[in-house]
Design a protein around this motif. Structure first.
Motif, PDB file in Angstrom:
ATOM      1  N   PHE A 128      -4.303  -5.816  -0.928  1.00 45.56           N
ATOM      2  CA  PHE A 128      -4.182  -6.770  -2.023  1.00 45.56           C
ATOM      3  C   PHE A 128      -3.407  -6.142  -3.186  1.00 45.56           C
ATOM      4  CE2 PHE A 128      -7.930  -8.129   0.283  1.00 45.56           C
ATOM      5  CZ  PHE A 128      -7.819  -9.512   0.278  1.00 45.56           C
ATOM      6  N   GLY A 129      -2.630  -6.992  -3.872  1.00 37.70           N
ATOM      7  CA  GLY A 129      -1.952  -6.564  -5.090  1.00 37.70           C
ATOM      8  C   GLY A 129      -0.581  -5.963  -4.874  1.00 37.70           C
ATOM      9  N   LEU A 130      -0.030  -6.057  -3.665  1.00 37.82           N
ATOM     10  CA  LEU A 130       1.262  -5.457  -3.336  1.00 37.82           C
ATOM     11  C   LEU A 130       2.165  -6.542  -2.756  1.00 37.82           C
ATOM     12  CD1 LEU A 130      -0.420  -2.371  -1.739  1.00 37.82           C
ATOM     13  CD2 LEU A 130       1.025  -2.261  -3.780  1.00 37.82           C
ATOM     14  N   SER A 131       3.303  -6.794  -3.368  1.00 35.16           N
ATOM     15  CA  SER A 131       4.118  -7.947  -3.007  1.00 35.16           C
ATOM     16  C   SER A 131       5.347  -7.615  -2.170  1.00 35.16           C
ATOM     17  CB  SER A 131       4.581  -8.683  -4.280  1.00 35.16           C
ATOM     18  OG  SER A 131       5.341  -7.814  -5.100  1.00 35.16           O
ATOM     19  N   GLY A 132       5.740  -6.349  -2.084  1.00 34.65           N
ATOM     20  CA  GLY A 132       6.988  -6.007  -1.405  1.00 34.65           C
ATOM     21  C   GLY A 132       6.830  -5.865   0.099  1.00 34.65           C
ATOM     22  N   PRO A 133       7.962  -5.789   0.805  1.00 25.96           N
ATOM     23  CA  PRO A 133       7.907  -5.617   2.252  1.00 25.96           C
ATOM     24  C   PRO A 133       7.404  -4.243   2.665  1.00 25.96           C
ATOM     25  CG  PRO A 133      10.186  -5.500   1.488  1.00 25.96           C
ATOM     26  CD  PRO A 133       9.353  -5.912   0.314  1.00 25.96           C
ATOM     27  N   ASP A 134       7.304  -3.301   1.710  1.00 26.32           N
ATOM     28  CA  ASP A 134       6.845  -1.961   2.072  1.00 26.32           C
ATOM     29  C   ASP A 134       5.414  -1.971   2.601  1.00 26.32           C
ATOM     30  OD1 ASP A 134       5.911  -2.696  -0.433  1.00 26.32           O
ATOM     31  OD2 ASP A 134       6.473  -0.826  -1.433  1.00 26.32           O
ATOM     32  N   ILE A 135       4.532  -2.816   2.024  1.00 26.30           N
ATOM     33  CA  ILE A 135       3.164  -2.843   2.518  1.00 26.30           C
ATOM     34  C   ILE A 135       3.092  -3.557   3.868  1.00 26.30           C
ATOM     35  CG2 ILE A 135       2.421  -4.981   1.361  1.00 26.30           C
ATOM     36  CD1 ILE A 135       0.370  -1.724   1.864  1.00 26.30           C
ATOM     37  N   ASP A 136       3.952  -4.563   4.078  1.00 29.20           N
ATOM     38  CA  ASP A 136       4.024  -5.199   5.398  1.00 29.20           C
ATOM     39  C   ASP A 136       4.392  -4.150   6.451  1.00 29.20           C
ATOM     40  OD1 ASP A 136       4.573  -7.028   3.208  1.00 29.20           O
ATOM     41  OD2 ASP A 136       4.966  -8.576   4.694  1.00 29.20           O
ATOM     42  N   ALA A 137       5.394  -3.309   6.104  1.00 31.14           N
ATOM     43  CA  ALA A 137       5.837  -2.269   7.030  1.00 31.14           C
ATOM     44  C   ALA A 137       4.721  -1.258   7.281  1.00 31.14           C
ATOM     45  CB  ALA A 137       7.081  -1.571   6.486  1.00 31.14           C
ATOM     46  N   GLU A 138       3.970  -0.892   6.227  1.00 32.92           N
ATOM     47  CA  GLU A 138       2.869   0.057   6.426  1.00 32.92           C
ATOM     48  C   GLU A 138       1.807  -0.528   7.357  1.00 32.92           C
ATOM     49  OE1 GLU A 138       0.875   2.621   3.267  1.00 32.92           O
ATOM     50  OE2 GLU A 138      -0.720   1.152   3.702  1.00 32.92           O
ATOM     51  N   LEU A 139       1.483  -1.799   7.183  1.00 27.07           N
ATOM     52  CA  LEU A 139       0.487  -2.429   8.046  1.00 27.07           C
ATOM     53  C   LEU A 139       0.934  -2.416   9.498  1.00 27.07           C
ATOM     54  CD1 LEU A 139      -0.457  -5.382   5.695  1.00 27.07           C
ATOM     55  CD2 LEU A 139      -2.049  -3.625   6.477  1.00 27.07           C
ATOM     56  N   ILE A 140       2.206  -2.687   9.728  1.00 27.05           N
ATOM     57  CA  ILE A 140       2.722  -2.654  11.093  1.00 27.05           C
ATOM     58  C   ILE A 140       2.729  -1.225  11.628  1.00 27.05           C
ATOM     59  CG2 ILE A 140       4.825  -3.005  12.458  1.00 27.05           C
ATOM     60  CD1 ILE A 140       5.317  -5.536  10.724  1.00 27.05           C
ATOM     61  N   GLN A 141       3.118  -0.274  10.795  1.00 24.84           N
ATOM     62  CA  GLN A 141       3.066   1.133  11.185  1.00 24.84           C
ATOM     63  C   GLN A 141       1.633   1.543  11.527  1.00 24.84           C
ATOM     64  OE1 GLN A 141       3.469   4.036   8.021  1.00 24.84           O
ATOM     65  NE2 GLN A 141       4.780   5.342   9.297  1.00 24.84           N
TER      66      GLN A 141
END
Length: 422
Positions: A128-141
């Motif tokens: 929560f609280g993170l809007s960029g694609p970087d957190i999407d990438a971390e979740l996939i990683q």
């Protein structure tokens, strides 16, 4: 009699569940995600507002009840809405970021089949609280690392799509209805029903005739807003840097109303029709839907039953051995002393599992039980052993001679043999 759609997880399988879940929790700990424990009972309103009134979950699948105060309650059909509620209600979202996970049973009134039950189990991961694609990438990683830790990475593939902003999705929805209305007769019964309530779910249909009706129809990519297109391009660029393979699936949607922008699934061909083992994406509007401040968010949920099935398919199922060491008591009246001696051994060899014989009986019968248990070793406690602080160690699976040893030497010998075996 067991309730239809529920299942008993018996000792051998329960141990495999624990091993699989422990491996995944270890990975989540290494990524610094914190565990939350959530209630199984929530208000119906939480799911009708968050998940969506027109979704199958809310329309047909929730287990609902009315409590003594007249409040409409539901056994949780999914975990994200409850997680968002819990963090917001406890002041953990405003001007903060949170990365959390939870685990436990969910409940949906669905048609039971292999890999799909009315009580099923999930591990959910939320940021929560993170809007960029970087957190999407971390979740996939993170997902990739979970599969690697379980030894199933080669059996799953990542599917990816973007469904855009709520406005873009609404425009696509209208275009999809316009495309399918003249082709309504070609749709399967579920899809005809969904056309008036939740048409995006038609893209998920497994009916070949329905899938043909979708051919050459509207595509999400033609309706994406600029911000969603930029976010999606950023995510794909990060996945390329991380060397994570994926397949773009333009028909990939999620069945819950709160999803926006990127969505993803891990699927496998090893489980038949129930091939999705994990799914997620962004849900930037969920906290606001539930009455909180606008908060960007993303996450995914893992189907534990399906991951265990896949793990078994890849690695096979070993027979469950409840104990490493079976402890026999040779004479009546020695049981208390034997229990005390074995407790000392448990402390000296914490990686080993000790079972103490109960119920009396001759040594021959006790050794038969020890053999049937699958234990590798037997420990024999007689009057002399108890008096001298010893135990007789017998190898049940090898040819080594029986030995009388001090308890500390028993622990050292067992630990050494276990390490050599591993």
């Amino acid at each position: 009699m067991r309730v239809r759609g529920m299942r008993d997880v018996l000792p051998g399988e329960a141990r495999r569940w624990r091993d699989v879940e422990s491996a995944m929790v270890d990975v989540l700990d290494r990524f610094a995600y914190q565990e939350v424990r959530l209630p199984m009972l929530e208000t119906v309103e939480l799911f009708s507002r968050g998940v969506g009134e027109a979704t199958d979950i809310v329309e047909k699948e929730m287990y609902c009840l009315t409590d003594r105060d007249g409040q409409a309650m539901a056994l949780r059909p999914e975990g994200t809405a409850g997680c968002a509620r819990a963090l917001d209600e406890n002041g953990m979202l405003y001007n903060q970021t949170q990365r959390v996970f939870y685990r436990g049973p969910m409940f949906r009134y669905e048609r039971p089949q292999k890999g799909r039950y009315r009580q099923f189990h999930q591990i959910g991961v939320e940021a929560f609280g993170l809007s960029g694609p970087d957190i999407d990438a971390e979740l996939i990683q993170l997902g990739c690392e979970l599969w690697r830790a379980l030894g199933i990475a080669g059996e799953v593939r990542l599917e990816l799509n973007s469904i855009g902003s709520p406005a873009a999705r609404a425009a696509f929805r209208e275009a999809l209805i316009g495309w399918l209305e003249p082709r309504k007769a070609s749709l399967d019964p579920d899809s005809r029903r969904r056309l008036a309530t939740n048409p995006l779910r038609i893209l998920d249909s497994k009916s070949e005739e329905t899938r043909r009706a979708l051919d050459n129809g509207p595509a999400f990519k033609d309706y994406l807003d600029d911000a969603s297109s930029e976010h999606y391009a950023g995510l794909k660029a990060l996945l390329a840097e991380l060397d994570i393979d994926y397949v773009e699936n333009p028909r990939l949607v999620r069945g819950l109303d709160y999803y926006t922008r990127s969505v993803f699934e891990w699927t496998t061909d090893r489980l038949g029709a129930q091939g999705a083992i994990c799914a997620g994406g962004r849900y930037d509007g969920l906290v606001e839907l539930l009455g909180g401040r606008a908060t960007p968010a993303a996450g995914f949920a893992i189907g534990v039953e399906r991951v265990v099935l896949l793990h078994d398919a890849v690695h096979g199922v070993s027979p469950e051995v409840p104990a490493d060491v079976y402890c026999c008591v040779l004479q009546p009246g020695l049981h208390g002393a034997a229990l005390a001696a074995v407790q000392r051994l448990r402390r000296m060899a914490p990686a080993l599992r000790f079972r103490v014989h109960a119920g009396g009986g001759k040594l021959k019968n006790q050794l038969k039980r020890a053999d049937r248990s699958g234990a590798r070793w037997a420990l024999l406690f007689g009057e002399a052993e108890i008096r001298e602080g010893l135990a007789a160690l017998k190898d049940l699976r090898g040819s080594a001679e029986q030995e009388r040893l001090r308890l500390a030497d028993v622990a050292a010998r067992l630990n050494g043999r276990r390490a050599a075996k591993e």
